[in-house]
Scaffold this active site. Structure first.
Site, PDB file in Angstrom:
ATOM      1  N   LYS A 221       0.816  -1.212   0.000  1.00 49.64           N
ATOM      2  CA  LYS A 221       0.000   0.000   0.000  1.00 49.64           C
ATOM      3  C   LYS A 221       0.850   1.262   0.000  1.00 49.64           C
ATOM      4  O   LYS A 221       2.036   1.226   0.316  1.00 49.64           O
ATOM      5  CB  LYS A 221      -0.954  -0.006   1.210  1.00 49.64           C
ATOM      6  CG  LYS A 221      -2.100  -0.980   1.008  1.00 49.64           C
ATOM      7  CD  LYS A 221      -3.145  -0.878   2.086  1.00 49.64           C
ATOM      8  CE  LYS A 221      -4.239  -1.919   1.822  1.00 49.64           C
ATOM      9  NZ  LYS A 221      -5.221  -1.951   2.908  1.00 49.64           N
ATOM     10  N   ARG A 256      -2.899  -9.673   5.956  1.00 51.78           N
ATOM     11  CA  ARG A 256      -3.321  -9.823   4.558  1.00 51.78           C
ATOM     12  C   ARG A 256      -2.163  -9.376   3.664  1.00 51.78           C
ATOM     13  O   ARG A 256      -1.683  -8.255   3.807  1.00 51.78           O
ATOM     14  CB  ARG A 256      -4.570  -8.974   4.308  1.00 51.78           C
ATOM     15  CG  ARG A 256      -5.138  -9.099   2.907  1.00 51.78           C
ATOM     16  CD  ARG A 256      -6.397  -8.245   2.773  1.00 51.78           C
ATOM     17  NE  ARG A 256      -6.974  -8.324   1.446  1.00 51.78           N
ATOM     18  CZ  ARG A 256      -6.579  -7.599   0.415  1.00 51.78           C
ATOM     19  NH1 ARG A 256      -5.596  -6.739   0.549  1.00 51.78           N
ATOM     20  NH2 ARG A 256      -7.166  -7.736  -0.756  1.00 51.78           N
TER      21      ARG A 256
HETATM   22  C1  YH5 Z   1      -7.428  -4.412   3.959  1.00 60.23           C
HETATM   23  O1  YH5 Z   1      -6.572  -3.643   4.398  1.00 60.23           O
HETATM   24  N1  YH5 Z   1      -7.219  -3.966   1.454  1.00 60.23           N
HETATM   25  S1  YH5 Z   1      -7.741  -4.045  -1.227  1.00 60.23           S
HETATM   26  C2  YH5 Z   1      -3.570  -0.138  -2.756  1.00 60.23           C
HETATM   27  C3  YH5 Z   1      -2.278  -0.559  -3.004  1.00 60.23           C
HETATM   28  C4  YH5 Z   1      -1.888  -1.850  -2.739  1.00 60.23           C
HETATM   29  C5  YH5 Z   1      -2.820  -2.722  -2.193  1.00 60.23           C
HETATM   30  C6  YH5 Z   1      -1.082   0.325  -4.790  1.00 60.23           C
HETATM   31  N2  YH5 Z   1      -8.843  -5.344   0.848  1.00 60.23           N
HETATM   32  C7  YH5 Z   1      -7.723  -4.551   2.567  1.00 60.23           C
HETATM   33  O2  YH5 Z   1      -4.759  -4.341  -0.989  1.00 60.23           O
HETATM   34  N3  YH5 Z   1      -9.436  -6.163   3.065  1.00 60.23           N
HETATM   35  C8  YH5 Z   1      -7.927  -4.459   0.437  1.00 60.23           C
HETATM   36  O3  YH5 Z   1      -1.359   0.339  -3.462  1.00 60.23           O
HETATM   37  C9  YH5 Z   1      -8.725  -5.412   2.190  1.00 60.23           C
HETATM   38  N4  YH5 Z   1      -8.181  -5.172   4.818  1.00 60.23           N
HETATM   39  C10 YH5 Z   1      -9.145  -6.035   4.374  1.00 60.23           C
HETATM   40  N5  YH5 Z   1      -9.822  -6.738   5.280  1.00 60.23           N
HETATM   41  C11 YH5 Z   1      -6.496  -2.785  -1.245  1.00 60.23           C
HETATM   42  C12 YH5 Z   1      -5.101  -3.251  -1.371  1.00 60.23           C
HETATM   43  C13 YH5 Z   1      -4.127  -2.310  -1.953  1.00 60.23           C
HETATM   44  C14 YH5 Z   1      -4.482  -1.017  -2.244  1.00 60.23           C
END
Ligand code: YH5
Length: 280
Positions: A221, A256
């Site tokens: 993230k 996660r």
């Molecule tokens: C979470 O924290 N996050 S989807 C932006 C990024 C990289 C990754 C480019 N679903 C979560 O993973 N479910 C997501 O930068 C989730 N907790 C739970 N429970 C977003 C994601 C991501 C977003």
């Protein structure tokens, strides 16, 4: 401590890793209905071999500006993949959805846990999960995926997120979800500035006292990008793994992550050096 999720019980005495399995068209180059289940199953199998205790299947992109799929599109993406994983792998299956129709069909297909980034705002979604006996992950998000990062504001981010999660635990119980079937998640990056994310992370100890095991999702993230001098998403592995270890050391129960093998090692390290329930 155990998580009860339909036919499965997951021990959470030591932290576990939830592997991310995106089944959006942009995440599998073809995106076709026939290619996708095979490719997704292969990736799920790899994650299980690398030690994932849960596979999190998601058919809706949370990227700002992403088009929200129709119910039918979401079902077409998610259900065949859940069916294949349930048939071929021994792992807890989580489905990332906000829709009651998808909850019902996913549980029918073999899903155990419903991970709703909208925190079960739709009571029908929570009712569907409760009816199926599924576990739930309740995540905090300020606003909607499309607009949440515009100008998130809080008076006291830790208090507000914690109060929300405590209220949602009560709502889940009222809807018939059993007490040992609930995970909570502060929702890193979901309507939070970098300051908010850091403040929440430093308060993880507090979130472990709210009455449900804590899930932390920071993998790749922007929080990791910020802390590493602006690294792009494909260079955030080390930072993600470092944060996962720290979260595990502060009592997070589920991490996660996209990079399962590395994160499994990181949480082992974090759990070993961190002070956990029952220590001393
Ligand atoms: C979470 O924290 N996050 S989807 C932006 C990024 C990289 C990754 C480019 N679903 C979560 O993973 N479910 C997501 O930068 C989730 N907790 C739970 N429970 C977003 C994601 C991501 C977003």
């Amino acid at each position: 401590m155990q998580l009860r999720a339909r036919s499965r019980l997951l021990a959470l005495d030591a932290p576990v890793v939830m592997g991310v399995l995106n089944v959006t068209p942009d995440s599998f180059s073809d995106g076709g209905r026939y290619v996708l289940p095979d490719a997704a199953l292969a990736q799920a199998r790899r994650m299980v071999e690398h030690g994932a205790a849960i596979v999190d299947v998601g058919g809706e992109s949370t990227r700002p500006g992403a088009v929200v799929p129709s119910v039918q599109q979401e079902l077409d993406r998610v259900i065949p993949v859940v069916e294949r994983i349930a048939r071929e792998l021994d792992v807890m299956i989580s489905v990332d959805t906000s829709r009651p129709e998808v909850v019902a069909a996913a549980c029918e297909a073999g899903a155990h846990l419903i991970n709703d980034i909208r925190g079960f705002r739709d009571p029908a979604t929570l009712a569907a999960a409760a009816d199926a006996g599924a576990a739930v992950c309740v995540m905090h998000m300020q606003g909607e995926p499309d607009s949440m990062q515009r100008a998130p504001t809080y008076q006291d981010v830790v208090r507000e997120v914690a109060d929300y999660l405590v209220q949602r635990i009560a709502d889940c119980r009222s809807a018939g979800v059993s007490a040992d079937a609930i995970l909570i998640d502060p929702g890193f990056g979901f309507g939070k500035t970098q300051d908010h994310n850091l403040t929440l992370f430093r308060a993880l100890d507090h979130f472990t006292t709210l009455g449900a095991p804590l899930l932390v999702g920071v993998s790749r993230k922007s929080m990791v990008g910020h802390l590493t001098g602006g690294r792009p998403v494909d260079q955030r592995l080390a930072g993600s793994v470092a944060l996962a270890a720290l979260a595990a050391s502060r009592g997070a129960a589920v991490l996660r992550a996209h990079d399962v093998a590395e994160t499994v090692d990181a949480v082992r390290i974090g759990a070993a050096v961190g002070r956990r329930q029952g220590d001393r």
